[in-house]
Design a protein around this motif. Structure first.
Motif, PDB file in Angstrom:
ATOM      1  N   ILE A 103       0.873  -1.182   0.000  1.00 22.38           N
ATOM      2  CA  ILE A 103       0.000   0.000   0.000  1.00 22.38           C
ATOM      3  C   ILE A 103       0.908   1.229   0.000  1.00 22.38           C
ATOM      4  N   PRO A 104       0.735   2.134  -0.954  1.00 23.61           N
ATOM      5  CA  PRO A 104       1.576   3.333  -1.008  1.00 23.61           C
ATOM      6  C   PRO A 104       1.437   4.170   0.268  1.00 23.61           C
ATOM      7  N   PRO A 105       2.521   4.844   0.672  1.00 27.06           N
ATOM      8  CA  PRO A 105       2.497   5.648   1.903  1.00 27.06           C
ATOM      9  C   PRO A 105       1.367   6.671   1.960  1.00 27.06           C
ATOM     10  N   GLU A 106       1.054   7.306   0.822  1.00 29.97           N
ATOM     11  CA  GLU A 106      -0.009   8.320   0.831  1.00 29.97           C
ATOM     12  C   GLU A 106      -1.376   7.675   1.106  1.00 29.97           C
ATOM     13  N   ASP A 107      -1.576   6.444   0.631  1.00 27.92           N
ATOM     14  CA  ASP A 107      -2.824   5.741   0.910  1.00 27.92           C
ATOM     15  C   ASP A 107      -2.892   5.300   2.373  1.00 27.92           C
ATOM     16  N   LEU A 108      -1.741   4.913   2.923  1.00 29.47           N
ATOM     17  CA  LEU A 108      -1.706   4.552   4.347  1.00 29.47           C
ATOM     18  C   LEU A 108      -2.074   5.756   5.218  1.00 29.47           C
ATOM     19  N   GLU A 109      -1.582   6.921   4.840  1.00 29.58           N
ATOM     20  CA  GLU A 109      -1.907   8.131   5.593  1.00 29.58           C
ATOM     21  C   GLU A 109      -3.409   8.407   5.547  1.00 29.58           C
ATOM     22  N   LEU A 110      -4.018   8.239   4.375  1.00 30.28           N
ATOM     23  CA  LEU A 110      -5.457   8.417   4.241  1.00 30.28           C
ATOM     24  C   LEU A 110      -6.205   7.408   5.119  1.00 30.28           C
ATOM     25  N   MET A 111      -5.750   6.166   5.115  1.00 33.70           N
ATOM     26  CA  MET A 111      -6.385   5.136   5.943  1.00 33.70           C
ATOM     27  C   MET A 111      -6.281   5.493   7.425  1.00 33.70           C
ATOM     28  N   LYS A 112      -5.121   5.989   7.839  1.00 27.39           N
ATOM     29  CA  LYS A 112      -4.944   6.381   9.240  1.00 27.39           C
ATOM     30  C   LYS A 112      -5.918   7.495   9.614  1.00 27.39           C
TER      31      LYS A 112
END
Length: 109
Positions: free
Chosen positions: A91-100
């Motif tokens: 999962i790309p870092p920017e998507d992980l940030e959105l998930m968080k």
């Protein structure tokens, strides 16, 4: 049976061509075919094992047990040492940030 032969057999049993398995595991084009003559990195082998639902030990011929534990895996989404994946792809870092942010209820912290 070699590791490559085992991967090919399980792929076929599950209805995947090696090319499809390669794509589902998020690997470069035809990398699995190169495993006829060389040993893959543990990360790449693990990605294939995850797609096939077997252990890397089974793929390597270290055990005859195909099944991996059905026990749910627990990780902290904040743990940067864990590589989160979806459908075998990181999962790309920017998507992980959105998930968080979504998990926090939309709050920015």
């Amino acid at each position: 049976m070699t590791m490559f032969e085992r991967i090919k057999k399980i792929s076929k049993e599950q209805g995947y061509s090696l090319s499809q398995l390669n794509d589902k595991a998020g690997l470069k084009t035809n990398i699995i075919y190169s495993w006829k003559n060389k040993v893959p990195s543990i990360e790449k082998l693990n990605a294939v094992a995850n797609v096939l639902g077997v252990s890397t030990d089974y793929l390597l011929g270290k055990t005859s047990e195909k099944a991996v534990s059905n026990k749910p895996k627990k990780v902290d989404i904040e743990d940067d040492d864990v590589i989160m994946t979806f459908e075998g792809r990181p999962i790309p870092p920017e998507d992980l940030e959105l998930m968080k942010r979504l998990l926090r209820g939309g709050r920015h912290e």
